[in-house]
Write an enzyme that holds these catalytic residues in place. Structure first.
Site, PDB file in Angstrom:
ATOM      1  N   HIS A   1      29.859   2.252  39.767  1.00 27.08           N
ATOM      2  CA  HIS A   1      30.599   1.043  39.407  1.00 27.08           C
ATOM      3  C   HIS A   1      29.788   0.131  38.490  1.00 27.08           C
ATOM      4  O   HIS A   1      30.347  -0.577  37.657  1.00 27.08           O
ATOM      5  CB  HIS A   1      31.044   0.297  40.674  1.00 27.08           C
ATOM      6  CG  HIS A   1      32.095   1.044  41.432  1.00 27.08           C
ATOM      7  ND1 HIS A   1      32.125   1.121  42.806  1.00 27.08           N
ATOM      8  CD2 HIS A   1      33.149   1.767  41.006  1.00 27.08           C
ATOM      9  CE1 HIS A   1      33.156   1.846  43.189  1.00 27.08           C
ATOM     10  NE2 HIS A   1      33.798   2.250  42.110  1.00 27.08           N
TER      11      HIS A   1
ATOM     12  N   HIS B   1      34.921   8.557  37.666  1.00 26.31           N
ATOM     13  CA  HIS B   1      34.806   9.262  38.944  1.00 26.31           C
ATOM     14  C   HIS B   1      36.187   9.407  39.573  1.00 26.31           C
ATOM     15  O   HIS B   1      37.130   8.725  39.213  1.00 26.31           O
ATOM     16  CB  HIS B   1      33.827   8.544  39.890  1.00 26.31           C
ATOM     17  CG  HIS B   1      34.187   7.124  40.163  1.00 26.31           C
ATOM     18  ND1 HIS B   1      33.881   6.092  39.304  1.00 26.31           N
ATOM     19  CD2 HIS B   1      34.819   6.554  41.218  1.00 26.31           C
ATOM     20  CE1 HIS B   1      34.316   4.948  39.817  1.00 26.31           C
ATOM     21  NE2 HIS B   1      34.893   5.201  40.972  1.00 26.31           N
TER      22      HIS B   1
ATOM     23  N   CYS C   1      43.179   2.985  49.493  1.00 30.17           N
ATOM     24  CA  CYS C   1      42.599   3.721  48.372  1.00 30.17           C
ATOM     25  C   CYS C   1      41.102   3.865  48.600  1.00 30.17           C
ATOM     26  O   CYS C   1      40.499   3.084  49.333  1.00 30.17           O
ATOM     27  CB  CYS C   1      42.876   3.028  47.047  1.00 30.17           C
ATOM     28  SG  CYS C   1      42.409   1.309  47.030  1.00 30.17           S
TER      29      CYS C   1
ATOM     30  N   HIS D   1      37.610   6.906  47.594  1.00 24.28           N
ATOM     31  CA  HIS D   1      37.052   8.006  46.823  1.00 24.28           C
ATOM     32  C   HIS D   1      36.952   9.263  47.695  1.00 24.28           C
ATOM     33  O   HIS D   1      36.596   9.169  48.869  1.00 24.28           O
ATOM     34  CB  HIS D   1      35.655   7.644  46.322  1.00 24.28           C
ATOM     35  CG  HIS D   1      35.643   6.377  45.534  1.00 24.28           C
ATOM     36  ND1 HIS D   1      35.327   5.162  46.092  1.00 24.28           N
ATOM     37  CD2 HIS D   1      35.920   6.147  44.238  1.00 24.28           C
ATOM     38  CE1 HIS D   1      35.408   4.227  45.161  1.00 24.28           C
ATOM     39  NE2 HIS D   1      35.771   4.791  44.028  1.00 24.28           N
TER      40      HIS D   1
ATOM     41  N   GLU E   1      41.238   2.746  57.411  1.00 23.46           N
ATOM     42  CA  GLU E   1      41.655   1.409  56.994  1.00 23.46           C
ATOM     43  C   GLU E   1      42.849   0.883  57.776  1.00 23.46           C
ATOM     44  O   GLU E   1      42.877  -0.284  58.152  1.00 23.46           O
ATOM     45  CB  GLU E   1      42.003   1.395  55.496  1.00 23.46           C
ATOM     46  CG  GLU E   1      40.808   1.551  54.599  1.00 23.46           C
ATOM     47  CD  GLU E   1      41.141   1.345  53.122  1.00 23.46           C
ATOM     48  OE1 GLU E   1      42.187   0.728  52.796  1.00 23.46           O
ATOM     49  OE2 GLU E   1      40.350   1.800  52.288  1.00 23.46           O
TER      50      GLU E   1
ATOM     51  N   TYR F   1      42.016   5.157  34.487  1.00 20.28           N
ATOM     52  CA  TYR F   1      42.024   3.747  34.105  1.00 20.28           C
ATOM     53  C   TYR F   1      40.606   3.205  34.159  1.00 20.28           C
ATOM     54  O   TYR F   1      39.730   3.777  34.805  1.00 20.28           O
ATOM     55  CB  TYR F   1      42.959   2.923  34.996  1.00 20.28           C
ATOM     56  CG  TYR F   1      42.381   2.602  36.348  1.00 20.28           C
ATOM     57  CD1 TYR F   1      41.752   1.388  36.592  1.00 20.28           C
ATOM     58  CD2 TYR F   1      42.436   3.519  37.388  1.00 20.28           C
ATOM     59  CE1 TYR F   1      41.198   1.099  37.827  1.00 20.28           C
ATOM     60  CE2 TYR F   1      41.893   3.241  38.622  1.00 20.28           C
ATOM     61  CZ  TYR F   1      41.275   2.023  38.828  1.00 20.28           C
ATOM     62  OH  TYR F   1      40.720   1.746  40.047  1.00 20.28           O
TER      63      TYR F   1
ATOM     64  N   GLU G   1      35.570  -0.426  37.621  1.00 14.05           N
ATOM     65  CA  GLU G   1      36.218   0.772  38.149  1.00 14.05           C
ATOM     66  C   GLU G   1      36.631   1.607  36.945  1.00 14.05           C
ATOM     67  O   GLU G   1      37.323   1.117  36.051  1.00 14.05           O
ATOM     68  CB  GLU G   1      37.463   0.426  38.966  1.00 14.05           C
ATOM     69  CG  GLU G   1      37.196  -0.100  40.346  1.00 14.05           C
ATOM     70  CD  GLU G   1      36.787   0.961  41.350  1.00 14.05           C
ATOM     71  OE1 GLU G   1      36.386   2.074  40.955  1.00 14.05           O
ATOM     72  OE2 GLU G   1      36.851   0.663  42.540  1.00 14.05           O
TER      73      GLU G   1
ATOM     74  N   GLU H   1      38.201   5.222  36.873  1.00 17.91           N
ATOM     75  CA  GLU H   1      38.600   6.254  37.816  1.00 17.91           C
ATOM     76  C   GLU H   1      39.642   7.216  37.272  1.00 17.91           C
ATOM     77  O   GLU H   1      40.481   6.843  36.457  1.00 17.91           O
ATOM     78  CB  GLU H   1      39.151   5.604  39.100  1.00 17.91           C
ATOM     79  CG  GLU H   1      38.091   4.822  39.837  1.00 17.91           C
ATOM     80  CD  GLU H   1      38.569   4.252  41.154  1.00 17.91           C
ATOM     81  OE1 GLU H   1      37.714   4.041  42.027  1.00 17.91           O
ATOM     82  OE2 GLU H   1      39.786   4.007  41.319  1.00 17.91           O
TER      83      GLU H   1
ATOM     84  N   TRP I   1      44.031  -1.747  39.718  1.00 18.85           N
ATOM     85  CA  TRP I   1      44.597  -0.394  39.729  1.00 18.85           C
ATOM     86  C   TRP I   1      46.052  -0.392  40.195  1.00 18.85           C
ATOM     87  O   TRP I   1      46.859   0.381  39.701  1.00 18.85           O
ATOM     88  CB  TRP I   1      43.756   0.555  40.589  1.00 18.85           C
ATOM     89  CG  TRP I   1      43.622   0.158  42.021  1.00 18.85           C
ATOM     90  CD1 TRP I   1      44.440   0.494  43.063  1.00 18.85           C
ATOM     91  CD2 TRP I   1      42.600  -0.680  42.569  1.00 18.85           C
ATOM     92  NE1 TRP I   1      43.999  -0.084  44.225  1.00 18.85           N
ATOM     93  CE2 TRP I   1      42.866  -0.809  43.951  1.00 18.85           C
ATOM     94  CE3 TRP I   1      41.495  -1.325  42.036  1.00 18.85           C
ATOM     95  CZ2 TRP I   1      42.067  -1.559  44.807  1.00 18.85           C
ATOM     96  CZ3 TRP I   1      40.697  -2.071  42.881  1.00 18.85           C
ATOM     97  CH2 TRP I   1      40.988  -2.183  44.249  1.00 18.85           C
TER      98      TRP I   1
END
Length: 176
Positions: free
Chosen positions: A25, A31, A66, A68, A86, A101, A111, A113, A158
């Site tokens: 980041h 990524h 969201c 990774h 979460e 993006y 970000e 990603e 995002w």
């Protein structure tokens, strides 16, 4: 605590390495990531408000969850893992679309990603993890779209990209 690593990818989503999440980041390196969208029978989207002490986008509203993928983890397995961590529940997920993006943040992080959108259905109430999530709510897609237009500053970067570019596609997926 071991720092989590992200999967570095090229523009074809082919893995080219790994890197500690914070470093990726800081350096704005492309990524792999995923965004989960959970809908109920009324086609309302479950939104979450990010915890107020998150290192970026704290307190902003976004999709259901969201994060990774971990090395060797499928998009679906990663989505289910993070949904449990979460929001406190797991559902069947299906892959929808993916896109790239890049979004810089006020704190100097970016970000960048290759994001995979995953869709699922759920009728219950989440048991949110307060370290990750401040609040949650159900909203019809059209109401979300209108609210983003009215007050974009309360939504994550995002999430706004997904709605701007892929609203029609997601709307078709949930109604098929």
């Amino acid at each position: 605590m071991i720092e989590e690593k992200v999967i570095l990818v090229n523009e074809n989503d082919e893995q080219i390495g790994t890197m500690p999440k914070m470093e990726a980041h800081e350096k704005a390196v492309l990524h792999r990531a995923f965004s989960v969208f959970v809908f109920n029978a009324k086609n309302e989207l479950m939104l979450q408000q990010r915890a107020l002490d998150k290192y970026h986008s704290p307190g902003l509203w976004t999709n259901t969850c969201c994060s990774h993928q971990r090395e060797g983890e499928t998009n679906i397995a990663a989505g289910k893992r993070r949904l449990q961590e979460e929001m406190g529940f797991v559902v069947d997920l299906k892959e929808s679309i993916s896109f790239m993006y890049k979004a810089p943040f006020d704190n100097g992080l970016t970000e960048h990603e290759y994001d995979h959108v995953l869709i699922g259905n759920y009728e219950g109430k989440p048991e949110i993890n307060p370290a990750e999530v401040a609040d949650w709510k159900w909203m019809p897609l059209e109401a979300v779209k209108q609210d983003i237009a009215k007050q974009p500053e309360v939504y994550t970067a995002w999430f706004k990209v997904i709605f701007d570019k892929f609203y029609e596609h997601i709307n078709l997926k949930i109604n098929s």
